[in-house]
Design a protein around this motif. Structure first.
Motif, PDB file in Angstrom:
ATOM      1  N   THR A   1     -30.486  30.691  -1.172  1.00  0.00           N
ATOM      2  CA  THR A   1     -31.318  31.501  -1.955  1.00  0.00           C
ATOM      3  C   THR A   1     -32.622  30.911  -2.178  1.00  0.00           C
ATOM      4  O   THR A   1     -32.902  29.585  -2.444  1.00  0.00           O
ATOM      5  CB  THR A   1     -30.907  31.517  -3.529  1.00  0.00           C
ATOM      6  N   VAL A   2     -33.820  31.614  -1.501  1.00  0.00           N
ATOM      7  CA  VAL A   2     -35.142  31.234  -1.416  1.00  0.00           C
ATOM      8  C   VAL A   2     -35.790  30.921  -2.741  1.00  0.00           C
ATOM      9  O   VAL A   2     -35.968  31.985  -3.546  1.00  0.00           O
ATOM     10  CB  VAL A   2     -35.879  32.252  -0.568  1.00  0.00           C
ATOM     11  N   LEU A   3     -36.074  29.712  -3.281  1.00  0.00           N
ATOM     12  CA  LEU A   3     -36.734  29.602  -4.667  1.00  0.00           C
ATOM     13  C   LEU A   3     -38.221  29.879  -4.724  1.00  0.00           C
ATOM     14  O   LEU A   3     -38.876  30.615  -5.499  1.00  0.00           O
ATOM     15  CB  LEU A   3     -36.242  28.304  -5.340  1.00  0.00           C
ATOM     16  N   ALA A   4     -38.693  29.344  -3.201  1.00  0.00           N
ATOM     17  CA  ALA A   4     -40.245  29.423  -3.392  1.00  0.00           C
ATOM     18  C   ALA A   4     -40.788  28.844  -1.793  1.00  0.00           C
ATOM     19  O   ALA A   4     -39.799  28.728  -0.992  1.00  0.00           O
ATOM     20  CB  ALA A   4     -40.935  28.061  -4.297  1.00  0.00           C
ATOM     21  N   TYR A   5     -41.913  29.196  -1.628  1.00  0.00           N
ATOM     22  CA  TYR A   5     -42.645  28.919  -0.380  1.00  0.00           C
ATOM     23  C   TYR A   5     -43.556  27.880  -0.473  1.00  0.00           C
ATOM     24  O   TYR A   5     -44.466  27.956  -1.227  1.00  0.00           O
ATOM     25  CB  TYR A   5     -43.179  30.350   0.070  1.00  0.00           C
TER      26      TYR A   5
ATOM     27  N   PRO B   1     -39.508  27.643   3.513  1.00  0.00           N
ATOM     28  CA  PRO B   1     -39.001  27.850   2.268  1.00  0.00           C
ATOM     29  C   PRO B   1     -38.314  26.578   1.550  1.00  0.00           C
ATOM     30  O   PRO B   1     -37.781  25.664   1.977  1.00  0.00           O
ATOM     31  CB  PRO B   1     -37.842  29.015   2.690  1.00  0.00           C
ATOM     32  N   PHE B   2     -38.378  26.788  -0.023  1.00  0.00           N
ATOM     33  CA  PHE B   2     -37.435  25.828  -0.665  1.00  0.00           C
ATOM     34  C   PHE B   2     -36.282  26.456  -1.130  1.00  0.00           C
ATOM     35  O   PHE B   2     -36.476  27.706  -1.629  1.00  0.00           O
ATOM     36  CB  PHE B   2     -38.421  25.428  -2.007  1.00  0.00           C
ATOM     37  N   VAL B   3     -35.301  26.006  -0.686  1.00  0.00           N
ATOM     38  CA  VAL B   3     -33.909  26.780  -0.978  1.00  0.00           C
ATOM     39  C   VAL B   3     -33.046  25.963  -1.818  1.00  0.00           C
ATOM     40  O   VAL B   3     -32.643  25.033  -1.784  1.00  0.00           O
ATOM     41  CB  VAL B   3     -33.343  26.852   0.686  1.00  0.00           C
ATOM     42  N   LEU B   4     -32.187  26.919  -2.603  1.00  0.00           N
ATOM     43  CA  LEU B   4     -31.314  26.721  -3.274  1.00  0.00           C
ATOM     44  C   LEU B   4     -29.797  26.852  -2.619  1.00  0.00           C
ATOM     45  O   LEU B   4     -29.553  27.938  -2.142  1.00  0.00           O
ATOM     46  CB  LEU B   4     -31.208  27.479  -4.599  1.00  0.00           C
TER      47      LEU B   4
ATOM     48  N   GLY C   1     -47.355  23.956  -7.421  1.00  0.00           N
ATOM     49  CA  GLY C   1     -48.158  23.741  -6.311  1.00  0.00           C
ATOM     50  C   GLY C   1     -47.416  24.634  -5.072  1.00  0.00           C
ATOM     51  O   GLY C   1     -47.875  24.618  -4.017  1.00  0.00           O
ATOM     52  N   VAL C   2     -46.529  25.453  -5.649  1.00  0.00           N
ATOM     53  CA  VAL C   2     -45.688  26.378  -4.448  1.00  0.00           C
ATOM     54  C   VAL C   2     -45.776  27.623  -4.991  1.00  0.00           C
ATOM     55  O   VAL C   2     -46.092  27.888  -6.139  1.00  0.00           O
ATOM     56  CB  VAL C   2     -44.271  25.593  -4.238  1.00  0.00           C
TER      57      VAL C   2
END
Length: 274
Positions: A99-103, A230-233, A265-266
């Protein structure tokens, strides 16, 4: 020893900061355990602290790197894994869901004394594969370029090499185990170049433009800064999260978390319509 102590201290601080009594919003006591990407330390720490304030539920973060975080979920050693890269097909097939949390942008960093301000994506690839070896070849001072990168299994390394098309071609001088180590090493060597999460970059290093575009929230959001990931969970596809972990997951992927993610910062993923 220093790296081990650092990890223990981060976990201890998280526990001390985020352990507490549940209130009417918590749905019961418990602890949420997360493990993985060192690049996500700032955003996940901020979200964990905010969650504690809302619910009183405990929270821990173990900064082991993306690959280790993914493995921790597979082996049932944490509730939620943290990865600074998308899951590979084989990882999804093994029973994991992303699940993409942020970019987040990946900044290309040099020493502040380096006169180079802008590099093309093609030039960055040529630097890291050894085709360009001296800063004087690209408008800088005479000096052999020192290539700094992350260790195998790092989400930041995977993202950087995928975007620059340099997988298994980079000629690293040093392969370091954390974002902080890369930043520190580049800050201490005028001829060094490295890459690190934009959210983690300090004024001890300089982020160069890539194809004329600086790494900012706006350029990451509109896609004009191309070195991003992406930052992913990471969770088990067929697994059921504990009540505390499920509420945390719902919280961090809701509109309530937007300002916290942005302040880290994301760019929040749901702003992109994900």
């Amino acid at each position: 020893m220093n790296k081990t102590m650092k990890k223990m201290m981060v976990a201890a601080v998280s526990m001390a900061m985020l352990a507490g009594c549940s209130n009417s919003n918590s749905g019961g006591k418990g602890t949420v355990t997360t493990d993985g990407s060192t690049s996500m330390e700032k955003v996940i720490g901020a979200l964990g602290e905010a969650y504690q304030q809302e619910t009183g539920v405990g929270f821990t973060y173990n900064p082991t790197g993306s690959g280790s975080g993914i493995k921790a979920v597979q082996e049932g050693r944490c509730d939620i894994g943290l990865s600074s890269r998308a899951l590979k097909d084989e990882e999804k097939e093994s029973g994991l869901t992303e699940t993409v949390l942020a970019y987040d942008g990946i900044a290309i960093i040099v020493n502040p004394n380096n006169t180079v301000e802008d590099l093309s994506l093609e030039t960055i690839a040529k630097i890291y594969t050894g085709e360009i070896k001296n800063w004087s070849e690209i408008g800088g001072k005479d000096g052999e370029i020192v290539l700094i990168g992350r260790e195998a299994g790092s989400g930041t390394r995977d993202g950087f090499e995928s975007i620059t098309d340099t997988e298994e071609k980079c000629q690293y001088r040093q392969e370091l185990t954390s974002t902080g180590d890369v930043i520190t090493t580049v800050s201490q060597n005028e001829n060094a170049i490295g890459y690190a999460s934009v959210a983690s970059v300090k004024d001890t290093v300089k982020a160069v433009k890539v194809d004329g575009v600086s790494p900012t929230e706006e350029t990451i959001k509109d896609g004009s800064y191309v070195v991003q990931r992406p930052f992913v969970l990471v969770t088990k596809t067929d697994g059921k999260l504990s009540d505390a972990a499920n509420k945390f997951f719902e919280y961090v992927t809701s509109a309530d978390a937007c300002d916290i993610i942005t302040a880290s910062g994301v760019v929040p993923a749901y702003k992109e319509g994900k």
